[in-house]
Design an enzyme around this catalytic site. Sequence first.
Site, PDB file in Angstrom:
ATOM      1  N   ASN A   1      -1.579  43.006  56.790  1.00  0.00           N
ATOM      2  CA  ASN A   1      -1.462  42.322  55.502  1.00  0.00           C
ATOM      3  C   ASN A   1      -0.088  41.680  55.337  1.00  0.00           C
ATOM      4  O   ASN A   1       0.027  40.598  54.778  1.00  0.00           O
ATOM      5  CB  ASN A   1      -1.762  43.284  54.355  1.00  0.00           C
ATOM      6  CG  ASN A   1      -3.247  43.501  54.175  1.00  0.00           C
ATOM      7  OD1 ASN A   1      -3.926  42.683  53.585  1.00  0.00           O
ATOM      8  ND2 ASN A   1      -3.752  44.602  54.698  1.00  0.00           N
TER       9      ASN A   1
ATOM     10  N   ALA B   1       1.768  41.883  47.292  1.00  0.00           N
ATOM     11  CA  ALA B   1       2.770  41.007  47.893  1.00  0.00           C
ATOM     12  C   ALA B   1       3.895  41.890  48.415  1.00  0.00           C
ATOM     13  O   ALA B   1       3.928  43.101  48.158  1.00  0.00           O
ATOM     14  CB  ALA B   1       3.276  39.992  46.874  1.00  0.00           C
ATOM     15  N   TYR B   2       4.826  41.271  49.130  1.00  0.00           N
ATOM     16  CA  TYR B   2       5.833  42.030  49.874  1.00  0.00           C
ATOM     17  C   TYR B   2       7.249  41.684  49.453  1.00  0.00           C
ATOM     18  O   TYR B   2       7.607  40.517  49.328  1.00  0.00           O
ATOM     19  CB  TYR B   2       5.652  41.779  51.386  1.00  0.00           C
ATOM     20  CG  TYR B   2       4.393  42.430  51.876  1.00  0.00           C
ATOM     21  CD1 TYR B   2       4.420  43.694  52.445  1.00  0.00           C
ATOM     22  CD2 TYR B   2       3.160  41.822  51.696  1.00  0.00           C
ATOM     23  CE1 TYR B   2       3.259  44.321  52.844  1.00  0.00           C
ATOM     24  CE2 TYR B   2       1.989  42.438  52.103  1.00  0.00           C
ATOM     25  CZ  TYR B   2       2.044  43.691  52.674  1.00  0.00           C
ATOM     26  OH  TYR B   2       0.881  44.311  53.056  1.00  0.00           O
ATOM     27  N   LEU B   3       8.048  42.741  49.267  1.00  0.00           N
ATOM     28  CA  LEU B   3       9.476  42.589  48.989  1.00  0.00           C
ATOM     29  C   LEU B   3      10.280  42.514  50.284  1.00  0.00           C
ATOM     30  O   LEU B   3      11.404  42.035  50.291  1.00  0.00           O
ATOM     31  CB  LEU B   3       9.984  43.769  48.151  1.00  0.00           C
ATOM     32  CG  LEU B   3       9.493  43.811  46.714  1.00  0.00           C
ATOM     33  CD1 LEU B   3       9.800  45.166  46.087  1.00  0.00           C
ATOM     34  CD2 LEU B   3      10.126  42.690  45.911  1.00  0.00           C
TER      35      LEU B   3
ATOM     36  N   LEU C   1       8.217  37.922  48.555  1.00  0.00           N
ATOM     37  CA  LEU C   1       8.311  36.861  49.546  1.00  0.00           C
ATOM     38  C   LEU C   1       6.913  36.444  49.986  1.00  0.00           C
ATOM     39  O   LEU C   1       5.962  37.203  49.865  1.00  0.00           O
ATOM     40  CB  LEU C   1       9.082  37.368  50.763  1.00  0.00           C
ATOM     41  CG  LEU C   1      10.448  37.990  50.489  1.00  0.00           C
ATOM     42  CD1 LEU C   1      10.918  38.768  51.713  1.00  0.00           C
ATOM     43  CD2 LEU C   1      11.437  36.910  50.103  1.00  0.00           C
TER      44      LEU C   1
END
Length: 158
Positions: A145, A29-31, A83
């Site tokens: 991604n 997942a992404y910050l 997020l």
Amino acid sequence: MIEIERKFLVSNLDACLQHHTKSRKIVQAYLSFDPARTVRIRKTDTKAFLTIKGKANETGDTRFEWEKEITEHEATQLLDLCLGQTIQKTRYVVPHQSHLFEVDVFSGKLQGLVVAEVELSAANEQVDLPKWIGKEVTGDSRYYNSDLAKKGLKPEII
């Protein structure tokens, strides 16, 4: 470090997976979804990483990438801050001639998407593509991604 890679859809998963040498589950997942840099947390079966990727060049095949191994506990805590949606996939390593293709079979909300990436030592390096490779999507941000985590996937592009 500079990452140079090309990305393709997989047209025949069964033929592809006949030749895989290893696989691992990945959750990521992404910050940050900042277009100039993304910040990713990734957990595999045995390790966890914090990765920062810069903006891709015009063709989408080259960009800066920095990665640091972190503890599983740190990754779990950071995943709670991420997020968008969490990406789940199984990555298969498939050798073909002098290259290794990493084939991601997505699950969860991205079920049905299968993407192969091949890392290169130079942007102009020639790659003999296996028969199971489909359409090239290098530089198509819909298949990044980070975009998949942020926007999901429209069924017409699977």
